[in-house]
Design a protein around this motif. Structure first.
Motif, PDB file in Angstrom:
ATOM      1  N   LEU A  30     130.298 -27.677 -47.863  1.00  0.00           N
ATOM      2  CA  LEU A  30     130.142 -29.444 -48.529  1.00  0.00           C
ATOM      3  C   LEU A  30     131.559 -29.736 -49.171  1.00  0.00           C
ATOM      4  O   LEU A  30     132.104 -30.863 -48.878  1.00  0.00           O
ATOM      5  CB  LEU A  30     129.130 -29.546 -49.289  1.00  0.00           C
ATOM      6  CG  LEU A  30     129.039 -30.979 -50.017  1.00  0.00           C
ATOM      7  CD1 LEU A  30     129.125 -31.973 -48.726  1.00  0.00           C
ATOM      8  CD2 LEU A  30     127.726 -31.137 -50.832  1.00  0.00           C
ATOM      9  N   VAL A  31     132.088 -28.905 -49.887  1.00  0.00           N
ATOM     10  CA  VAL A  31     133.403 -29.131 -50.801  1.00  0.00           C
ATOM     11  C   VAL A  31     134.438 -29.327 -49.682  1.00  0.00           C
ATOM     12  O   VAL A  31     135.258 -30.064 -49.854  1.00  0.00           O
ATOM     13  CB  VAL A  31     133.571 -27.977 -51.712  1.00  0.00           C
ATOM     14  CG1 VAL A  31     135.181 -28.078 -52.524  1.00  0.00           C
ATOM     15  CG2 VAL A  31     132.593 -27.735 -52.965  1.00  0.00           C
ATOM     16  N   GLN A  32     134.651 -28.370 -48.746  1.00  0.00           N
ATOM     17  CA  GLN A  32     135.651 -28.501 -47.655  1.00  0.00           C
ATOM     18  C   GLN A  32     135.578 -29.663 -46.902  1.00  0.00           C
ATOM     19  O   GLN A  32     136.581 -30.353 -46.657  1.00  0.00           O
ATOM     20  CB  GLN A  32     135.696 -27.296 -46.882  1.00  0.00           C
ATOM     21  CG  GLN A  32     135.859 -25.962 -47.459  1.00  0.00           C
ATOM     22  CD  GLN A  32     137.484 -26.036 -47.975  1.00  0.00           C
ATOM     23  OE1 GLN A  32     138.363 -26.664 -47.614  1.00  0.00           O
ATOM     24  NE2 GLN A  32     137.556 -25.644 -49.286  1.00  0.00           N
ATOM     25  N   GLN A  33     134.180 -30.238 -46.593  1.00  0.00           N
ATOM     26  CA  GLN A  33     133.910 -31.563 -45.806  1.00  0.00           C
ATOM     27  C   GLN A  33     134.578 -32.784 -46.639  1.00  0.00           C
ATOM     28  O   GLN A  33     135.103 -33.401 -46.288  1.00  0.00           O
ATOM     29  CB  GLN A  33     132.566 -31.660 -45.463  1.00  0.00           C
ATOM     30  CG  GLN A  33     132.179 -30.715 -44.417  1.00  0.00           C
ATOM     31  CD  GLN A  33     130.563 -30.866 -44.179  1.00  0.00           C
ATOM     32  OE1 GLN A  33     129.995 -31.347 -44.931  1.00  0.00           O
ATOM     33  NE2 GLN A  33     130.254 -30.717 -42.977  1.00  0.00           N
ATOM     34  N   LEU A  34     134.267 -32.699 -48.130  1.00  0.00           N
ATOM     35  CA  LEU A  34     134.543 -33.658 -48.854  1.00  0.00           C
ATOM     36  C   LEU A  34     136.317 -33.845 -49.114  1.00  0.00           C
ATOM     37  O   LEU A  34     136.857 -34.831 -49.245  1.00  0.00           O
ATOM     38  CB  LEU A  34     133.762 -33.551 -50.178  1.00  0.00           C
ATOM     39  CG  LEU A  34     132.357 -33.804 -50.329  1.00  0.00           C
ATOM     40  CD1 LEU A  34     131.753 -33.205 -51.556  1.00  0.00           C
ATOM     41  CD2 LEU A  34     131.989 -35.033 -49.900  1.00  0.00           C
ATOM     42  N   ILE A  35     136.795 -32.691 -49.133  1.00  0.00           N
ATOM     43  CA  ILE A  35     138.048 -32.758 -49.219  1.00  0.00           C
ATOM     44  C   ILE A  35     138.963 -33.101 -48.264  1.00  0.00           C
ATOM     45  O   ILE A  35     139.886 -33.859 -48.094  1.00  0.00           O
ATOM     46  CB  ILE A  35     138.692 -31.129 -49.378  1.00  0.00           C
ATOM     47  CG1 ILE A  35     138.301 -30.644 -50.987  1.00  0.00           C
ATOM     48  CG2 ILE A  35     140.293 -30.904 -49.240  1.00  0.00           C
ATOM     49  CD1 ILE A  35     138.607 -29.054 -51.154  1.00  0.00           C
ATOM     50  N   ARG A  36     138.424 -32.926 -46.806  1.00  0.00           N
ATOM     51  CA  ARG A  36     138.960 -33.677 -45.817  1.00  0.00           C
ATOM     52  C   ARG A  36     138.494 -35.099 -45.630  1.00  0.00           C
ATOM     53  O   ARG A  36     139.266 -35.765 -44.606  1.00  0.00           O
ATOM     54  CB  ARG A  36     138.215 -32.800 -44.398  1.00  0.00           C
ATOM     55  CG  ARG A  36     139.001 -31.359 -44.427  1.00  0.00           C
ATOM     56  CD  ARG A  36     138.583 -30.843 -42.923  1.00  0.00           C
ATOM     57  NE  ARG A  36     137.122 -30.649 -42.828  1.00  0.00           N
ATOM     58  CZ  ARG A  36     136.512 -29.477 -43.114  1.00  0.00           C
ATOM     59  NH1 ARG A  36     137.248 -28.431 -43.631  1.00  0.00           N
ATOM     60  NH2 ARG A  36     135.142 -29.468 -43.024  1.00  0.00           N
ATOM     61  N   LYS A  38     138.973 -38.807 -45.436  1.00  0.00           N
ATOM     62  CA  LYS A  38     140.095 -39.659 -45.621  1.00  0.00           C
ATOM     63  C   LYS A  38     139.828 -41.116 -46.436  1.00  0.00           C
ATOM     64  O   LYS A  38     140.713 -42.146 -46.760  1.00  0.00           O
ATOM     65  CB  LYS A  38     140.557 -40.041 -44.236  1.00  0.00           C
ATOM     66  CG  LYS A  38     141.037 -38.822 -43.606  1.00  0.00           C
ATOM     67  CD  LYS A  38     142.186 -38.432 -44.086  1.00  0.00           C
ATOM     68  CE  LYS A  38     142.500 -37.270 -43.262  1.00  0.00           C
ATOM     69  NZ  LYS A  38     143.492 -36.114 -43.884  1.00  0.00           N
ATOM     70  N   SER A  39     138.516 -41.602 -46.774  1.00  0.00           N
ATOM     71  CA  SER A  39     138.292 -42.850 -47.529  1.00  0.00           C
ATOM     72  C   SER A  39     137.058 -42.566 -48.376  1.00  0.00           C
ATOM     73  O   SER A  39     136.118 -41.688 -48.066  1.00  0.00           O
ATOM     74  CB  SER A  39     137.753 -43.755 -46.288  1.00  0.00           C
ATOM     75  OG  SER A  39     136.576 -43.442 -45.681  1.00  0.00           O
ATOM     76  N   TYR A  40     136.779 -43.398 -49.320  1.00  0.00           N
ATOM     77  CA  TYR A  40     135.657 -43.413 -50.093  1.00  0.00           C
ATOM     78  C   TYR A  40     134.420 -43.486 -49.204  1.00  0.00           C
ATOM     79  O   TYR A  40     133.117 -42.833 -49.623  1.00  0.00           O
ATOM     80  CB  TYR A  40     135.824 -44.578 -51.152  1.00  0.00           C
ATOM     81  CG  TYR A  40     134.484 -44.626 -51.673  1.00  0.00           C
ATOM     82  CD1 TYR A  40     134.119 -43.874 -52.870  1.00  0.00           C
ATOM     83  CD2 TYR A  40     133.531 -45.887 -51.718  1.00  0.00           C
ATOM     84  CE1 TYR A  40     133.001 -44.226 -53.754  1.00  0.00           C
ATOM     85  CE2 TYR A  40     132.171 -45.779 -52.442  1.00  0.00           C
ATOM     86  CZ  TYR A  40     132.029 -45.148 -53.413  1.00  0.00           C
ATOM     87  OH  TYR A  40     131.129 -45.222 -54.242  1.00  0.00           O
ATOM     88  N   THR A  41     134.204 -44.490 -48.052  1.00  0.00           N
ATOM     89  CA  THR A  41     133.227 -44.501 -47.157  1.00  0.00           C
ATOM     90  C   THR A  41     132.768 -43.178 -46.764  1.00  0.00           C
ATOM     91  O   THR A  41     131.385 -42.755 -46.806  1.00  0.00           O
ATOM     92  CB  THR A  41     133.608 -45.638 -46.305  1.00  0.00           C
ATOM     93  OG1 THR A  41     133.740 -46.968 -47.037  1.00  0.00           O
ATOM     94  CG2 THR A  41     132.168 -45.996 -45.448  1.00  0.00           C
ATOM     95  N   GLU A  42     133.806 -42.590 -46.058  1.00  0.00           N
ATOM     96  CA  GLU A  42     133.659 -41.281 -45.547  1.00  0.00           C
ATOM     97  C   GLU A  42     132.995 -40.305 -46.441  1.00  0.00           C
ATOM     98  O   GLU A  42     132.066 -39.553 -46.119  1.00  0.00           O
ATOM     99  CB  GLU A  42     134.815 -40.807 -44.899  1.00  0.00           C
ATOM    100  CG  GLU A  42     134.666 -39.446 -44.024  1.00  0.00           C
ATOM    101  CD  GLU A  42     135.962 -38.929 -43.414  1.00  0.00           C
ATOM    102  OE1 GLU A  42     135.968 -37.655 -42.755  1.00  0.00           O
ATOM    103  OE2 GLU A  42     137.028 -39.778 -43.555  1.00  0.00           O
ATOM    104  N   PHE A  43     133.471 -40.166 -47.726  1.00  0.00           N
ATOM    105  CA  PHE A  43     133.272 -39.454 -48.815  1.00  0.00           C
ATOM    106  C   PHE A  43     131.547 -39.494 -49.077  1.00  0.00           C
ATOM    107  O   PHE A  43     130.722 -38.645 -49.169  1.00  0.00           O
ATOM    108  CB  PHE A  43     134.199 -39.467 -50.120  1.00  0.00           C
ATOM    109  CG  PHE A  43     133.670 -38.748 -51.038  1.00  0.00           C
ATOM    110  CD1 PHE A  43     134.524 -37.480 -51.236  1.00  0.00           C
ATOM    111  CD2 PHE A  43     132.897 -38.934 -52.050  1.00  0.00           C
ATOM    112  CE1 PHE A  43     134.240 -36.687 -52.275  1.00  0.00           C
ATOM    113  CE2 PHE A  43     132.799 -38.205 -53.178  1.00  0.00           C
ATOM    114  CZ  PHE A  43     133.370 -37.175 -53.106  1.00  0.00           C
ATOM    115  N   ILE A  44     131.280 -40.801 -49.366  1.00  0.00           N
ATOM    116  CA  ILE A  44     129.681 -41.096 -49.488  1.00  0.00           C
ATOM    117  C   ILE A  44     128.847 -40.571 -48.293  1.00  0.00           C
ATOM    118  O   ILE A  44     127.744 -40.122 -48.555  1.00  0.00           O
ATOM    119  CB  ILE A  44     129.829 -42.471 -49.706  1.00  0.00           C
ATOM    120  CG1 ILE A  44     130.489 -42.961 -51.301  1.00  0.00           C
ATOM    121  CG2 ILE A  44     128.184 -43.189 -50.127  1.00  0.00           C
ATOM    122  CD1 ILE A  44     130.003 -42.137 -52.408  1.00  0.00           C
TER     123      ILE A  44
END
Length: 51
Positions: A30-36, A38-44
């Motif tokens: 999950l941490v690796q996915q969050l690092i990748r 590119k936007s706040y929306t994608e992060f959420i």
């Protein structure tokens, strides 16, 4: 980096947030996915999918 804004009188909220953050940090995938992200929306979206 993570900034929290929780009222001092809401210690149960703080404990809940600590548990959530620890769950995230203990999940390397999950941490690796969050690092990748590119936007706040994608992060959420990633957080919602994994929460």
């Amino acid at each position: 980096m993570c900034m929290l804004c929780i009222q001092r009188t809401k210690s149960e909220d703080l404990q809940t947030m600590y548990h959530i953050l620890l769950d995230i940090l203990n999940n390397e995938q999950l941490v690796q996915q969050l690092i990748r992200c590119k936007s706040y929306t994608e992060f959420i979206e990633v957080l919602h999918k994994n929460g």
